[in-house]
Motif scaffolding. Structure first.
Motif, PDB file in Angstrom:
ATOM      1  N   SER A 106      68.530  25.637  47.935  1.00  0.00           N
ATOM      2  CA  SER A 106      68.243  26.428  49.138  1.00  0.00           C
ATOM      3  C   SER A 106      69.271  27.552  49.223  1.00  0.00           C
ATOM      4  O   SER A 106      70.408  27.399  48.759  1.00  0.00           O
ATOM      5  CB  SER A 106      68.288  25.550  50.388  1.00  0.00           C
ATOM      6  OG  SER A 106      69.577  24.994  50.547  1.00  0.00           O
ATOM      7  N   ARG A 107      68.850  28.688  49.796  1.00  0.00           N
ATOM      8  CA  ARG A 107      69.749  29.845  49.851  1.00  0.00           C
ATOM      9  C   ARG A 107      69.711  30.498  51.216  1.00  0.00           C
ATOM     10  O   ARG A 107      68.695  30.487  51.904  1.00  0.00           O
ATOM     11  CB  ARG A 107      69.347  30.900  48.816  1.00  0.00           C
ATOM     12  CG  ARG A 107      69.442  30.425  47.415  1.00  0.00           C
ATOM     13  CD  ARG A 107      69.103  31.487  46.395  1.00  0.00           C
ATOM     14  NE  ARG A 107      67.885  32.255  46.559  1.00  0.00           N
ATOM     15  CZ  ARG A 107      66.663  31.820  46.318  1.00  0.00           C
ATOM     16  NH1 ARG A 107      66.463  30.594  45.952  1.00  0.00           N
ATOM     17  NH2 ARG A 107      65.638  32.624  46.436  1.00  0.00           N
ATOM     18  N   THR A 108      70.840  31.102  51.561  1.00  0.00           N
ATOM     19  CA  THR A 108      70.919  31.982  52.730  1.00  0.00           C
ATOM     20  C   THR A 108      71.678  33.222  52.303  1.00  0.00           C
ATOM     21  O   THR A 108      72.498  33.179  51.376  1.00  0.00           O
ATOM     22  CB  THR A 108      71.636  31.317  53.928  1.00  0.00           C
ATOM     23  OG1 THR A 108      72.959  30.952  53.536  1.00  0.00           O
ATOM     24  CG2 THR A 108      70.886  30.098  54.425  1.00  0.00           C
ATOM     25  N   ARG A 109      71.392  34.322  52.970  1.00  0.00           N
ATOM     26  CA  ARG A 109      72.065  35.591  52.678  1.00  0.00           C
ATOM     27  C   ARG A 109      72.655  36.135  53.966  1.00  0.00           C
ATOM     28  O   ARG A 109      72.021  36.072  55.015  1.00  0.00           O
ATOM     29  CB  ARG A 109      71.075  36.608  52.114  1.00  0.00           C
ATOM     30  CG  ARG A 109      70.575  36.250  50.760  1.00  0.00           C
ATOM     31  CD  ARG A 109      69.411  37.144  50.327  1.00  0.00           C
ATOM     32  NE  ARG A 109      68.659  36.460  49.292  1.00  0.00           N
ATOM     33  CZ  ARG A 109      67.718  35.558  49.521  1.00  0.00           C
ATOM     34  NH1 ARG A 109      67.365  35.260  50.745  1.00  0.00           N
ATOM     35  NH2 ARG A 109      67.115  34.961  48.524  1.00  0.00           N
ATOM     36  N   GLU A 110      73.860  36.667  53.868  1.00  0.00           N
ATOM     37  CA  GLU A 110      74.519  37.285  55.010  1.00  0.00           C
ATOM     38  C   GLU A 110      75.215  38.551  54.557  1.00  0.00           C
ATOM     39  O   GLU A 110      75.712  38.619  53.439  1.00  0.00           O
ATOM     40  CB  GLU A 110      75.567  36.348  55.618  1.00  0.00           C
ATOM     41  CG  GLU A 110      75.002  35.061  56.184  1.00  0.00           C
ATOM     42  CD  GLU A 110      76.088  34.172  56.755  1.00  0.00           C
ATOM     43  OE1 GLU A 110      77.007  34.699  57.423  1.00  0.00           O
ATOM     44  OE2 GLU A 110      76.009  32.961  56.528  1.00  0.00           O
ATOM     45  N   VAL A 111      75.254  39.542  55.448  1.00  0.00           N
ATOM     46  CA  VAL A 111      76.041  40.746  55.196  1.00  0.00           C
ATOM     47  C   VAL A 111      77.301  40.620  56.043  1.00  0.00           C
ATOM     48  O   VAL A 111      77.234  40.386  57.248  1.00  0.00           O
ATOM     49  CB  VAL A 111      75.262  42.029  55.549  1.00  0.00           C
ATOM     50  CG1 VAL A 111      76.163  43.244  55.434  1.00  0.00           C
ATOM     51  CG2 VAL A 111      74.056  42.160  54.617  1.00  0.00           C
ATOM     52  N   LEU A 112      78.439  40.761  55.385  1.00  0.00           N
ATOM     53  CA  LEU A 112      79.737  40.640  56.038  1.00  0.00           C
ATOM     54  C   LEU A 112      80.397  42.007  56.119  1.00  0.00           C
ATOM     55  O   LEU A 112      80.282  42.815  55.191  1.00  0.00           O
ATOM     56  CB  LEU A 112      80.637  39.680  55.258  1.00  0.00           C
ATOM     57  CG  LEU A 112      80.033  38.311  54.911  1.00  0.00           C
ATOM     58  CD1 LEU A 112      80.992  37.533  54.029  1.00  0.00           C
ATOM     59  CD2 LEU A 112      79.689  37.538  56.172  1.00  0.00           C
ATOM     60  N   ASP A 113      81.108  42.250  57.203  1.00  0.00           N
ATOM     61  CA  ASP A 113      81.827  43.501  57.424  1.00  0.00           C
ATOM     62  C   ASP A 113      83.320  43.221  57.297  1.00  0.00           C
ATOM     63  O   ASP A 113      83.886  42.471  58.099  1.00  0.00           O
ATOM     64  CB  ASP A 113      81.488  44.020  58.827  1.00  0.00           C
ATOM     65  CG  ASP A 113      82.062  45.394  59.113  1.00  0.00           C
ATOM     66  OD1 ASP A 113      82.590  46.043  58.188  1.00  0.00           O
ATOM     67  OD2 ASP A 113      81.974  45.821  60.275  1.00  0.00           O
ATOM     68  N   VAL A 114      83.968  43.778  56.295  1.00  0.00           N
ATOM     69  CA  VAL A 114      85.402  43.572  56.101  1.00  0.00           C
ATOM     70  C   VAL A 114      86.142  44.336  57.200  1.00  0.00           C
ATOM     71  O   VAL A 114      86.022  45.559  57.301  1.00  0.00           O
ATOM     72  CB  VAL A 114      85.857  44.054  54.703  1.00  0.00           C
ATOM     73  CG1 VAL A 114      87.365  43.874  54.539  1.00  0.00           C
ATOM     74  CG2 VAL A 114      85.105  43.315  53.606  1.00  0.00           C
ATOM     75  N   VAL A 115      86.888  43.622  58.018  1.00  0.00           N
ATOM     76  CA  VAL A 115      87.589  44.253  59.129  1.00  0.00           C
ATOM     77  C   VAL A 115      89.105  44.243  58.966  1.00  0.00           C
ATOM     78  O   VAL A 115      89.806  44.994  59.645  1.00  0.00           O
ATOM     79  CB  VAL A 115      87.210  43.619  60.502  1.00  0.00           C
ATOM     80  CG1 VAL A 115      85.735  43.849  60.794  1.00  0.00           C
ATOM     81  CG2 VAL A 115      87.557  42.148  60.536  1.00  0.00           C
ATOM     82  N   ASP A 116      89.608  43.403  58.081  1.00  0.00           N
ATOM     83  CA  ASP A 116      91.057  43.361  57.868  1.00  0.00           C
ATOM     84  C   ASP A 116      91.323  42.650  56.561  1.00  0.00           C
ATOM     85  O   ASP A 116      90.676  41.639  56.254  1.00  0.00           O
ATOM     86  CB  ASP A 116      91.731  42.613  59.021  1.00  0.00           C
ATOM     87  CG  ASP A 116      93.244  42.827  59.069  1.00  0.00           C
ATOM     88  OD1 ASP A 116      93.783  43.577  58.233  1.00  0.00           O
ATOM     89  OD2 ASP A 116      93.874  42.248  59.962  1.00  0.00           O
ATOM     90  N   GLU A 117      92.239  43.155  55.792  1.00  0.00           N
ATOM     91  CA  GLU A 117      92.634  42.506  54.545  1.00  0.00           C
ATOM     92  C   GLU A 117      94.061  42.901  54.253  1.00  0.00           C
ATOM     93  O   GLU A 117      94.434  44.066  54.407  1.00  0.00           O
ATOM     94  CB  GLU A 117      91.728  42.926  53.388  1.00  0.00           C
ATOM     95  CG  GLU A 117      92.117  42.265  52.089  1.00  0.00           C
ATOM     96  CD  GLU A 117      91.242  42.685  50.936  1.00  0.00           C
ATOM     97  OE1 GLU A 117      91.750  42.663  49.794  1.00  0.00           O
ATOM     98  OE2 GLU A 117      90.082  43.020  51.158  1.00  0.00           O
ATOM     99  N   ARG A 118      94.848  41.947  53.810  1.00  0.00           N
ATOM    100  CA  ARG A 118      96.246  42.222  53.490  1.00  0.00           C
ATOM    101  C   ARG A 118      96.641  41.473  52.232  1.00  0.00           C
ATOM    102  O   ARG A 118      96.044  40.470  51.889  1.00  0.00           O
ATOM    103  CB  ARG A 118      97.150  41.773  54.636  1.00  0.00           C
ATOM    104  CG  ARG A 118      96.806  42.517  55.901  1.00  0.00           C
ATOM    105  CD  ARG A 118      97.339  41.855  57.089  1.00  0.00           C
ATOM    106  NE  ARG A 118      96.670  42.406  58.252  1.00  0.00           N
ATOM    107  CZ  ARG A 118      97.305  42.885  59.284  1.00  0.00           C
ATOM    108  NH1 ARG A 118      98.603  42.908  59.296  1.00  0.00           N
ATOM    109  NH2 ARG A 118      96.636  43.339  60.313  1.00  0.00           N
ATOM    110  N   SER A 119      97.650  41.966  51.598  1.00  0.00           N
ATOM    111  CA  SER A 119      98.219  41.265  50.457  1.00  0.00           C
ATOM    112  C   SER A 119      99.734  41.421  50.509  1.00  0.00           C
ATOM    113  O   SER A 119     100.254  42.330  51.167  1.00  0.00           O
ATOM    114  CB  SER A 119      97.643  41.812  49.146  1.00  0.00           C
ATOM    115  OG  SER A 119      97.954  43.173  49.021  1.00  0.00           O
TER     116      SER A 119
END
Length: 120
Positions: A106-119
Motif C-alpha cells: 500500500s502507498r501514500t504520497r505527500e508533498v512536504l515543505d522544507v521550512v528549516d534545516e541546519r547542520s
C-alpha cells in the motif's frame, strides 16, 4: 552552482521552501522486502528520477517498522513537487508499480515543505 547546492556543500543552512515528494510504501508481507528492495533500487527509483528530474532522490527503510519503505524526491519548491502528482509520468510509474506489486504494497504520497534545516 546554485546557492542551495553551494550552501549544502558548505554545511550551512539551505534555502527554504524546497518541496519534497514523499512516497510511503508498506509491504503486506515483510518477506517481500528483499525482492521489493532490489526492484526499487534497480528499476523504480531510476525510472522515477528520469521521470521527475528531482534535485536529488533517496529512500529509507523504517527501523521501527521493517515493512515501511519511504522514498523522497527533492525539488526546488513545493509547486514543482505538487505538479508531479498530476503528470502522465507519475501515472505510468503508478501503473507499473501496481502491475508488479498489486495489493502486496500500500502507498501514500505527500508533498512536504522544507521550512528549516541546519547542520553542524
Amino acid at each position: 552552482m546554485n546557492a542551495a547546492k553551494y550552501n549544502r556543500l558548505k554545511g550551512k543552512s539551505r534555502v527554504m521552501g524546497q518541496g519534497i515528494l514523499m512516497v510511503r510504501a508498506v509491504l503486506a508481507n515483510p518477506a517481500d522486502r528483499p525482492s521489493f528492495d532490489t526492484w526499487y533500487e534497480k528499476e523504480h527509483l531510476p525510472d522515477a528520477v528520469k521521470t521527475f528530474r528531482p534535485l536529488r532522490a533517496w529512500r529509507v527503510w523504517s527501523r521501527s517498522d521493517p515493512s515501511m519503505h519511504i522514498a523522497f524526491y527533492e525539488f526546488e519548491n513545493t509547486r514543482q513537487a505538487e505538479a508531479i502528482l498530476n503528470t502522465d509520468g507519475i501515472k505510468a510509474l503508478i501503473a507499473e508499480f501496481d502491475r508488479v506489486w498489486g495489493a502486496k504494497v500500500s502507498r501514500t504520497r505527500e508533498v512536504l515543505d522544507v521550512v528549516d534545516e541546519r547542520s553542524s
